[in-house]
Design an enzyme around this catalytic site. Structure first.
Site, PDB file in Angstrom:
ATOM      1  N   LYS A 129      -8.421  -0.821   6.773  1.00 51.37           N
ATOM      2  CA  LYS A 129      -7.359  -1.422   5.981  1.00 51.37           C
ATOM      3  C   LYS A 129      -6.673  -2.586   6.699  1.00 51.37           C
ATOM      4  CE  LYS A 129      -6.743   2.532   3.039  1.00 51.37           C
ATOM      5  NZ  LYS A 129      -7.652   3.573   3.589  1.00 51.37           N
TER       6      LYS A 129
HETATM    7  C1  LIG Z   1      -8.546   4.268   2.856  1.00 47.90           C
HETATM    8  C2  LIG Z   1      -9.702   4.813   3.559  1.00 47.90           C
HETATM    9  C3  LIG Z   1     -10.888   5.133   2.896  1.00 47.90           C
HETATM   10  C4  LIG Z   1     -11.028   5.019   1.395  1.00 47.90           C
HETATM   11  O1  LIG Z   1     -11.049   3.668   0.967  1.00 47.90           O
HETATM   12  P1  LIG Z   1     -10.737   3.329  -0.556  1.00 47.90           P
HETATM   13  O2  LIG Z   1     -10.597   1.855  -0.604  1.00 47.90           O
HETATM   14  O3  LIG Z   1      -9.465   4.026  -0.881  1.00 47.90           O
HETATM   15  O4  LIG Z   1     -11.873   3.827  -1.373  1.00 47.90           O
HETATM   16  C5  LIG Z   1     -11.961   5.580   3.642  1.00 47.90           C
HETATM   17  N1  LIG Z   1     -11.865   5.740   4.986  1.00 47.90           N
HETATM   18  C6  LIG Z   1     -10.745   5.446   5.659  1.00 47.90           C
HETATM   19  C7  LIG Z   1     -10.708   5.669   7.128  1.00 47.90           C
HETATM   20  C8  LIG Z   1      -9.628   4.966   4.980  1.00 47.90           C
HETATM   21  O5  LIG Z   1      -8.512   4.672   5.667  1.00 47.90           O
END
Ligand SMILES: *Cc1c(COP(=O)(O)O)cnc(C)c1O
Length: 484
Positions: A129
């Protein structure tokens, strides 16, 4: 003036014209189209829909040239097509956002036996993210600086968004952040990464409920016209288009690299998924003409998305806590963006579908048109046992440590889908964020990172609130920044 300069200026004018033409519309069709700057500030559209670009550019003719670009250069080429920011300013935002990554390639792809692992965790909070939220934090600051106003960010997190949003907004003028997280349902490290930030502009709200409760409170507050009028509310979760946009880049970067290395004409991606934000960026890359053979959606036991793609049934269930808490989600906010394309951009039809979902908690694929896009989605699920065995196997055989989210993607990509082209598995977090799962899988405390070790014993701050929109509303009103 030399001819070269003139032609550069003409080229620049053409680009600017193209960018200025990119408009964003709501999936529910009831708001006036806006430019990128407004789309970023808006978050959820006023009609309850999500913003999508009016058209998606076809870049197939550019792929050969793009395959030799650096991450920063490629990011510029892609982002400038979707934004209304002056070229030099956009370049500055990209370079500031990715300078904080601890790898020169930003998102390197490593080969682990026959697999490619796309490492997305080299940012400040060690999860994918950061790729989007570092950029978004810079864009917010840039736009607020121009308009002399403030924004209050409201965001629900299943664990990683919160800390990535906090670190994206930290120290930036004009931004106050309210993070709602489900109390006791994020990992201790995830919680510490949020609550150890004591900055006045950061408010951590521990909600007595699950992630879907947090997300639905945020949606309620965004839908409150009084609150919207008094305070400028903004979103840093993946309903914000800028998140999706920044994530498109690494699909191109990895695919072009792997295709060159393997002399293959296409690749497949396996994406551990929760809110459908990450994989949706891959879907946009595919629509832009990136040769993605399969886009493999991997879920943990919270498998609503896999059930949709495999059985045509999208029905919300209770959230089950797992080893991959950032995917403990039932109602995936970005799924609406996918449905918009599945109904061929028919906003009336989509509004009907979402109304039906709000009333019944269910959408059936049979109610959708046949997949005219022939989209590349495949889906599968890895339960806790499969997740642990995958971490153990990849560690024992190849000396590579996966975090539990990434392990879900690797398991589904390796075992549940047949792909004849190189497989790129997205590694969405560094294993040190989920040390307990690593211990459970390997018997050892193998996963360390100095950024995590430094958190121990730090003072923390949060506020506990019930899963109640009114309680959160009054907290936000008491602590928000005025809009101007
Ligand atoms: C947020 C997250 C996900 C999921 O991603 P999405 O965009 O919500 O599908 C998977 N793995 C990690 C480590 C995350 O932080």
């Amino acid at each position: 003036m030399s001819l070269g300069v003139v032609s550069k200026q003409i080229e620049h004018a053409a680009y600017t014209a193209q960018s200025e033409n990119m408009q964003y519309i709501s999936t529910r069709g009831q708001v006036t189209p806006v430019r990128f700057s407004d789309a970023v500030m808006t978050g959820l559209a006023a009609d309850g829909g999500l913003l999508v670009p009016e058209q998606i550019p076809d870049v197939r003719a550019k792929l050969a040239d793009w395959s030799s670009l650096s991450y920063h250069e490629l990011a510029f080429e892609i982002l400038q097509m979707y934004t209304d920011l002056p070229d030099e300013d956009l370049k500055g935002l990209i370079s500031r956002s990715y300078a904080v990554f601890r790898h020169p390639e930003v998102t390197p792809t490593v080969k682990v036996d026959g697999l490619y692992i796309l490492e997305l965790f080299h940012g400040p909070t060690l999860a994918f993210k950061d790729v989007a939220l570092q950029f978004l934090g810079n864009v917010f600051e840039y736009l607020l600086d121009k308009s002399g106003s403030n924004v209050n960010i409201l965001t629900a997190t299943s664990g990683d968004t919160g800390s990535a949003a906090i670190h994206g907004a930290l120290g930036r003028r004009g931004i106050r952040v309210f993070v709602l997280y489900p109390r006791g349902r994020v990992s201790p490290v995830q919680e510490l990464q949020m609550t150890s930030v004591l900055d006045d502009n950061i408010h951590n709200l521990a909600i007595d409920g699950d992630f879907d409760d947090c997300q639905s409170i945020v949606k309620t507050l965004f839908g409150d016209p009084n609150l919207k009028r008094s305070y400028r509310l903004g979103a840093m979760n993946s309903i914000n288009w800028a998140r999706v946009l920044a994530q498109i880049v690494y699909y191109f970067y990895a695919a072009l690299q792997v295709m060159r290395r393997d002399e293959s004409a296409s690749v497949s991606f396996s994406v551990p998924s929760g809110n459908f934000g990450n994989i949706f960026a891959g879907f946009v890359a595919w629509q832009m003409g990136l040769p993605i053979r399969q886009l493999i959606l991997a879920t943990n036991e919270n498998d609503i998305l896999a059930r949709f793609f495999n059985m045509g049934d999208y029905t919300a269930d209770a959230v089950r806590p797992t080893l991959s808490p950032s995917m403990d989600i039932q109602v995936a906010s970005n799924f609406e963006r996918y449905l918009y394309y599945r109904v061929g951009g028919d906003t009336d039809r989509l509004r009907g579908l979402m109304g039906h979902f709000a009333n019944t908690g269910s959408i059936r694929a049979a109610a959708l048109p046949v997949d005219a896009l022939r989209d590349p989605f495949q889906a599968g699920t890895a339960d806790t046992d499969a997740t642990l065995r995958t971490i153990q196997y990849i560690r024992n055989e190849f000396d590579y440590l996966l975090d539990p989210h990434s392990a879900v993607g690797v398991y589904v990509g390796m075992h549940q889908v047949l792909t004849e082209v190189p497989l790129v598995c997205l590694a969405t977090a560094h294993p040190s964020k989920f040390g307990d799962a690593i211990k459970q899988a390997t018997g050892d405390d193998l996963a360390r990172h100095e950024l995590i070790d430094q958190l121990a014993g730090r003072p923390t701050r949060n506020t506990e609130l019930p899963a109640d929109a009114d309680a959160v509303r009054s907290y936000v009103c008491d602590h928000a920044l005025d809009a101007d």
